[in-house]
Design a protein around this motif. Sequence first.
Motif, PDB file in Angstrom:
ATOM      1  N   LYS A   1       0.851  -1.180   0.000  1.00 57.67           N
ATOM      2  CA  LYS A   1       0.000   0.000   0.000  1.00 57.67           C
ATOM      3  C   LYS A   1       0.896   1.242   0.000  1.00 57.67           C
ATOM      4  CE  LYS A   1      -4.248  -1.604   2.263  1.00 57.67           C
ATOM      5  NZ  LYS A   1      -5.185  -1.208   1.198  1.00 57.67           N
TER       6      LYS A   1
ATOM      7  N   GLU B   1      -1.535   8.129  -1.134  1.00 62.93           N
ATOM      8  CA  GLU B   1      -1.657   9.039  -2.259  1.00 62.93           C
ATOM      9  C   GLU B   1      -1.092  10.413  -1.887  1.00 62.93           C
ATOM     10  OE1 GLU B   1      -5.036  10.437  -5.547  1.00 62.93           O
ATOM     11  OE2 GLU B   1      -5.652   9.585  -3.612  1.00 62.93           O
TER      12      GLU B   1
ATOM     13  N   ALA C   1      -3.226   7.501  -7.821  1.00 66.90           N
ATOM     14  CA  ALA C   1      -4.125   6.364  -8.002  1.00 66.90           C
ATOM     15  C   ALA C   1      -3.800   5.573  -9.259  1.00 66.90           C
ATOM     16  CB  ALA C   1      -5.580   6.844  -8.030  1.00 66.90           C
TER      17      ALA C   1
ATOM     18  N   SER D   1      -1.727   2.308  -9.129  1.00 64.31           N
ATOM     19  CA  SER D   1      -2.243   1.041  -8.596  1.00 64.31           C
ATOM     20  C   SER D   1      -2.259  -0.021  -9.690  1.00 64.31           C
ATOM     21  CB  SER D   1      -3.656   1.239  -8.039  1.00 64.31           C
ATOM     22  OG  SER D   1      -3.655   2.157  -6.966  1.00 64.31           O
TER      23      SER D   1
ATOM     24  N   GLN E   1      -1.373  -0.917  -4.193  1.00 56.06           N
ATOM     25  CA  GLN E   1      -2.639  -0.207  -4.052  1.00 56.06           C
ATOM     26  C   GLN E   1      -2.352   1.183  -3.487  1.00 56.06           C
ATOM     27  OE1 GLN E   1      -5.768  -1.324  -4.978  1.00 56.06           O
ATOM     28  NE2 GLN E   1      -6.382   0.795  -4.585  1.00 56.06           N
TER      29      GLN E   1
ATOM     30  N   GLU F   1      -3.885   4.643  -2.207  1.00 57.60           N
ATOM     31  CA  GLU F   1      -5.169   5.126  -1.700  1.00 57.60           C
ATOM     32  C   GLU F   1      -4.968   6.272  -0.713  1.00 57.60           C
ATOM     33  OE1 GLU F   1      -6.105   2.061   1.873  1.00 57.60           O
ATOM     34  OE2 GLU F   1      -6.326   1.257  -0.163  1.00 57.60           O
ATOM     35  N   LYS F   2      -6.030   7.028  -0.526  1.00 56.37           N
ATOM     36  CA  LYS F   2      -6.004   8.089   0.468  1.00 56.37           C
ATOM     37  C   LYS F   2      -6.110   7.470   1.850  1.00 56.37           C
ATOM     38  CE  LYS F   2      -8.115  11.571  -2.550  1.00 56.37           C
ATOM     39  NZ  LYS F   2      -9.239  12.528  -2.723  1.00 56.37           N
TER      40      LYS F   2
END
Length: 506
Positions: free
Chosen positions: A34, A37, A81, A84, A101, A103-104
Amino acid sequence: METAYFLFFLHLSLKGYCEANHQTNKSDLQKHYKAAEGQNFTMPYCNCSKMVDMKSTSSSAEGGGNEEQFLDCGKLFIAEAKHSGNYSCFTNGNKLFFRLQVEKMRCLWRNESIKILVVCAGGQISCPGFGCSNNTNVTWYKNKKKVSDQHRPSREVREVLYLEPVHEKDDGVFFCHTQIIEGGVTWTLRTGVEVIVIPPPSHSPPRIPVDNEPKEVEIGQPYTFLCKALFPFELNFSPKIEWYMNNDGNMTLLDSKQKSLKKYTQEYEVIQVATINEVTPHHLTYTYTCIASNTFGNISATIKLKRKIKDEKEFDVFLSYVWSPASEEVLGGEIISSRSPLNDEEGDLCITDLLNEEVKATKKPLEVLLPQVLEDQWGYRLCLLERDVIPGGAYTNDVVLALKKSQMLICVLSDDYFTNSNAVFELESGVQALLQNSVLKLLLLWTTKASPSLIQPDPPLPTLVQRALGVLPSLDWRSGEPSHSNFWRSLRKTMPKNKVKLVSVR
């Protein structure tokens, strides 16, 4: 036939094995990462390619296979994003697969993406995103290698990395790995902290390397002043450098601009420049001061300008004249030759005999006497176009080049001189060379009774020549007068002090 069949069978077998192995690894991703962002990120492995499904692009459908978009794993970038997806990587000769991945993450309550540390002091870095983790295990990396394996003094306590002490090589990005478990899948949250290492604080003014030597300039040409100042490191760095021109205590601020700024470990190097569009003789009488200042003080350096001496000269004097009927009669059409020159003392003793006997007896024209006195008696090296310039070249180029090679131009002015286009060109070129500092002196020897203001030849003289005739240094030669000792004495004083290295005369 048997050999060909065997090779074909082996090719099919290997191809089937590789494709099956590739599909197995691809369907069972080994790693899950992960990224936050908007935060710094680099790929965890080398030679990474993003695998794009062939249904997502028309070009893939036409090609009939998957596309791979290569990403530089060593390049630092801001995670978005669009990054990803699934990735394949080669590392240590093995092909690995992982999923990324982006993500925020609202759980980034300690978002320290930049950390400033002081060299030689102790420092600590906190792991961004530690509050997002399901456990307290944190692993720190620098340059894709664990910090704990880098044999440097450090401690890891929960989410904090302690550097004891901070080194210059610690400048860069540190990454921390924490674990997040979602739906039975373990994700590695990879976040980065950019560490900026600065020197210990300084409370010193800037310094300017000493250079007190006068700067050489060319009259009529532009000149750029350059000031290099070294400023101690400051976190809020705002250097100030100014150039001033000093004229009898009056300081005038010059327009200047910053040319370059370089950052070193302990200090900044700043170069400030100011330009004079056209140097005049007045600029040689001024001084120029550069003042550099910061929060803790200032320093200054002052320089002067001096006239630039051009390339090494070949001649002491370029002699410009026009043959008169009397000079043609004396020489009988022969080119002037030169005897071996005497030294200065011998020349002074012999000039009296030359004047009293030879000059009075024959009343030789000045254009004939000058080479005998200047070269034979005083030992100066003359440039005579008919003797010292190889025939066949362009006359104008020969004149300009000969002037550049001479320290001084002497023009023997007569009525015939001003009606001779070549002679006028030599005088005009000499004035231009004087303005450009190509020749150091220009002397006019008047053998005509006409004054500069009364000379009106047809065609008229160039404007530059007309102006020069009234201001240039001059001496009068009056043929038929009983004595010319004052003339020769004055001429001797105006001659170049340093003679060129003599060469053989043809």
